[in-house]
Motif scaffolding. Structure first.
Motif, PDB file in Angstrom:
ATOM      1  N   THR A  29      -4.046  52.629 -36.816  1.00 17.00           N
ATOM      2  CA  THR A  29      -4.326  51.281 -37.319  1.00 17.00           C
ATOM      3  C   THR A  29      -4.450  50.290 -36.162  1.00 17.00           C
ATOM      4  O   THR A  29      -5.387  49.492 -36.105  1.00 17.00           O
ATOM      5  CB  THR A  29      -3.218  50.848 -38.291  1.00 17.00           C
ATOM      6  OG1 THR A  29      -3.156  51.792 -39.367  1.00 17.00           O
ATOM      7  CG2 THR A  29      -3.483  49.462 -38.844  1.00 17.00           C
ATOM      8  N   LEU A  30      -3.529  50.359 -35.213  1.00 15.20           N
ATOM      9  CA  LEU A  30      -3.575  49.453 -34.056  1.00 15.20           C
ATOM     10  C   LEU A  30      -4.816  49.715 -33.199  1.00 15.20           C
ATOM     11  O   LEU A  30      -5.425  48.769 -32.691  1.00 15.20           O
ATOM     12  CB  LEU A  30      -2.299  49.590 -33.224  1.00 15.20           C
ATOM     13  CG  LEU A  30      -1.037  49.044 -33.884  1.00 15.20           C
ATOM     14  CD1 LEU A  30       0.193  49.438 -33.078  1.00 15.20           C
ATOM     15  CD2 LEU A  30      -1.123  47.539 -34.063  1.00 15.20           C
ATOM     16  N   THR A  31      -5.194  50.963 -33.043  1.00 12.46           N
ATOM     17  CA  THR A  31      -6.390  51.304 -32.259  1.00 12.46           C
ATOM     18  C   THR A  31      -7.629  50.685 -32.884  1.00 12.46           C
ATOM     19  O   THR A  31      -8.475  50.109 -32.181  1.00 12.46           O
ATOM     20  CB  THR A  31      -6.538  52.833 -32.145  1.00 12.46           C
ATOM     21  OG1 THR A  31      -5.403  53.341 -31.443  1.00 12.46           O
ATOM     22  CG2 THR A  31      -7.808  53.212 -31.404  1.00 12.46           C
ATOM     23  N   GLN A  32      -7.767  50.780 -34.195  1.00 17.05           N
ATOM     24  CA  GLN A  32      -8.916  50.181 -34.888  1.00 17.05           C
ATOM     25  C   GLN A  32      -8.931  48.669 -34.723  1.00 17.05           C
ATOM     26  O   GLN A  32      -9.981  48.065 -34.474  1.00 17.05           O
ATOM     27  CB  GLN A  32      -8.899  50.540 -36.376  1.00 17.05           C
ATOM     28  CG  GLN A  32      -9.289  51.955 -36.660  1.00 17.05           C
ATOM     29  CD  GLN A  32     -10.746  52.208 -36.306  1.00 17.05           C
ATOM     30  OE1 GLN A  32     -11.625  51.382 -36.530  1.00 17.05           O
ATOM     31  NE2 GLN A  32     -11.002  53.354 -35.728  1.00 17.05           N
ATOM     32  N   LEU A  33      -7.768  48.031 -34.873  1.00 13.39           N
ATOM     33  CA  LEU A  33      -7.701  46.573 -34.704  1.00 13.39           C
ATOM     34  C   LEU A  33      -8.048  46.173 -33.272  1.00 13.39           C
ATOM     35  O   LEU A  33      -8.782  45.211 -33.052  1.00 13.39           O
ATOM     36  CB  LEU A  33      -6.315  46.055 -35.091  1.00 13.39           C
ATOM     37  CG  LEU A  33      -6.036  46.016 -36.582  1.00 13.39           C
ATOM     38  CD1 LEU A  33      -4.551  45.805 -36.837  1.00 13.39           C
ATOM     39  CD2 LEU A  33      -6.859  44.916 -37.248  1.00 13.39           C
ATOM     40  N   ARG A  34      -7.521  46.903 -32.298  1.00 13.94           N
ATOM     41  CA  ARG A  34      -7.834  46.595 -30.891  1.00 13.94           C
ATOM     42  C   ARG A  34      -9.330  46.726 -30.619  1.00 13.94           C
ATOM     43  O   ARG A  34      -9.905  45.937 -29.883  1.00 13.94           O
ATOM     44  CB  ARG A  34      -7.082  47.545 -29.961  1.00 13.94           C
ATOM     45  CG  ARG A  34      -5.654  47.213 -29.743  1.00 13.94           C
ATOM     46  CD  ARG A  34      -5.042  48.147 -28.689  1.00 13.94           C
ATOM     47  NE  ARG A  34      -3.611  48.060 -28.731  1.00 13.94           N
ATOM     48  CZ  ARG A  34      -2.807  48.987 -29.259  1.00 13.94           C
ATOM     49  NH1 ARG A  34      -3.296  50.095 -29.781  1.00 13.94           N
ATOM     50  NH2 ARG A  34      -1.507  48.816 -29.251  1.00 13.94           N
ATOM     51  N   ARG A  35      -9.949  47.738 -31.200  1.00 16.25           N
ATOM     52  CA  ARG A  35     -11.366  47.990 -30.973  1.00 16.25           C
ATOM     53  C   ARG A  35     -12.223  46.878 -31.583  1.00 16.25           C
ATOM     54  O   ARG A  35     -13.168  46.400 -30.970  1.00 16.25           O
ATOM     55  CB  ARG A  35     -11.763  49.336 -31.577  1.00 16.25           C
ATOM     56  CG  ARG A  35     -13.182  49.762 -31.230  1.00 16.25           C
ATOM     57  CD  ARG A  35     -13.510  51.151 -31.732  1.00 16.25           C
ATOM     58  NE  ARG A  35     -12.611  52.132 -31.135  1.00 16.25           N
ATOM     59  CZ  ARG A  35     -12.027  53.122 -31.824  1.00 16.25           C
ATOM     60  NH1 ARG A  35     -12.247  53.277 -33.101  1.00 16.25           N
ATOM     61  NH2 ARG A  35     -11.231  53.966 -31.208  1.00 16.25           N
ATOM     62  N   ARG A  36     -11.896  46.465 -32.796  1.00 17.98           N
ATOM     63  CA  ARG A  36     -12.728  45.487 -33.502  1.00 17.98           C
ATOM     64  C   ARG A  36     -12.315  44.042 -33.261  1.00 17.98           C
ATOM     65  O   ARG A  36     -13.129  43.143 -33.431  1.00 17.98           O
ATOM     66  CB  ARG A  36     -12.690  45.776 -35.008  1.00 17.98           C
ATOM     67  CG  ARG A  36     -13.474  47.043 -35.339  1.00 17.98           C
ATOM     68  CD  ARG A  36     -13.563  47.320 -36.798  1.00 17.98           C
ATOM     69  NE  ARG A  36     -14.182  46.268 -37.573  1.00 17.98           N
ATOM     70  CZ  ARG A  36     -14.349  46.338 -38.881  1.00 17.98           C
ATOM     71  NH1 ARG A  36     -13.960  47.409 -39.548  1.00 17.98           N
ATOM     72  NH2 ARG A  36     -14.912  45.341 -39.528  1.00 17.98           N
ATOM     73  N   MET A  37     -11.057  43.807 -32.861  1.00 21.68           N
ATOM     74  CA  MET A  37     -10.562  42.434 -32.742  1.00 21.68           C
ATOM     75  C   MET A  37      -9.654  42.258 -31.530  1.00 21.68           C
ATOM     76  O   MET A  37      -8.480  41.923 -31.685  1.00 21.68           O
ATOM     77  CB  MET A  37      -9.775  42.075 -33.999  1.00 21.68           C
ATOM     78  CG  MET A  37     -10.525  42.301 -35.272  1.00 21.68           C
ATOM     79  SD  MET A  37      -9.714  41.501 -36.621  1.00 21.68           S
ATOM     80  CE  MET A  37      -9.836  39.814 -36.104  1.00 21.68           C
ATOM     81  N   PRO A  38     -10.135  42.453 -30.327  1.00 27.11           N
ATOM     82  CA  PRO A  38      -9.271  42.281 -29.156  1.00 27.11           C
ATOM     83  C   PRO A  38      -9.012  40.796 -28.892  1.00 27.11           C
ATOM     84  O   PRO A  38      -9.693  40.165 -28.095  1.00 27.11           O
ATOM     85  CB  PRO A  38     -10.081  42.937 -28.033  1.00 27.11           C
ATOM     86  CG  PRO A  38     -11.509  42.759 -28.462  1.00 27.11           C
ATOM     87  CD  PRO A  38     -11.502  42.833 -29.965  1.00 27.11           C
ATOM     88  N   HIS A  39      -8.053  40.238 -29.587  1.00 27.89           N
ATOM     89  CA  HIS A  39      -7.781  38.794 -29.517  1.00 27.89           C
ATOM     90  C   HIS A  39      -6.334  38.577 -29.056  1.00 27.89           C
ATOM     91  O   HIS A  39      -5.410  39.148 -29.638  1.00 27.89           O
ATOM     92  CB  HIS A  39      -8.005  38.173 -30.900  1.00 27.89           C
ATOM     93  CG  HIS A  39      -8.015  36.691 -30.888  1.00 27.89           C
ATOM     94  ND1 HIS A  39      -6.870  35.946 -30.782  1.00 27.89           N
ATOM     95  CD2 HIS A  39      -9.036  35.822 -30.982  1.00 27.89           C
ATOM     96  CE1 HIS A  39      -7.177  34.666 -30.814  1.00 27.89           C
ATOM     97  NE2 HIS A  39      -8.488  34.554 -30.930  1.00 27.89           N
ATOM     98  N   PRO A  40      -6.113  37.738 -28.037  1.00 28.84           N
ATOM     99  CA  PRO A  40      -4.745  37.529 -27.537  1.00 28.84           C
ATOM    100  C   PRO A  40      -3.834  36.805 -28.525  1.00 28.84           C
ATOM    101  O   PRO A  40      -2.615  36.826 -28.373  1.00 28.84           O
ATOM    102  CB  PRO A  40      -4.954  36.692 -26.263  1.00 28.84           C
ATOM    103  CG  PRO A  40      -6.261  36.000 -26.480  1.00 28.84           C
ATOM    104  CD  PRO A  40      -7.103  36.949 -27.298  1.00 28.84           C
TER     105      PRO A  40
END
Length: 103
Positions: free
Chosen positions: A76-87
């Motif tokens: 789940t975190l990998t997918q979010l990082r890939r699509r939404m790399p937001h600080p």
């Protein structure tokens, strides 16, 4: 033996809420479900806060709770990082000792 459950909590700026939820809903294999809440953050760090948030003394955020098998947390975190790399998106993981329905 049942899988170890974890609660993944995600905090995001409210203007990113729809994108976060869409990413979670689009995941394959599908996630078991989640809860989304509108919350207010309080504390000393108001970097990035809007004027209205600074005046009120709290920052508006969207919070999502997911209870997942341990193996699905990193996916789940990998997918979010890939699509939404937001600080401005913050996450953490906690153990779930028990879960069930009352009836």
């Amino acid at each position: 033996m049942s899988p170890r459950l974890k609660r993944l909590t995600i905090l995001a700026p409210r203007d990113l809420e729809d994108a976060v939820l869409e990413t979670l809903l689009d995941m394959q294999p599908a996630l078991p479900g989640f809860t989304a809440l509108a919350v207010s953050g309080h504390g000393e760090d108001f970097e990035g806060a809007g004027v209205q948030e600074q005046v009120r003394g709290r920052i508006d955020r969207s919070m999502v709770w997911l209870v997942l098998p341990e193996d699905d947390v990193e996916r789940t975190l990998t997918q979010l990082r890939r699509r939404m790399p937001h600080p401005g998106i913050l996450w953490w993981v906690e153990p779930v000792d028990a879960m069930g329905r009352l009836a």
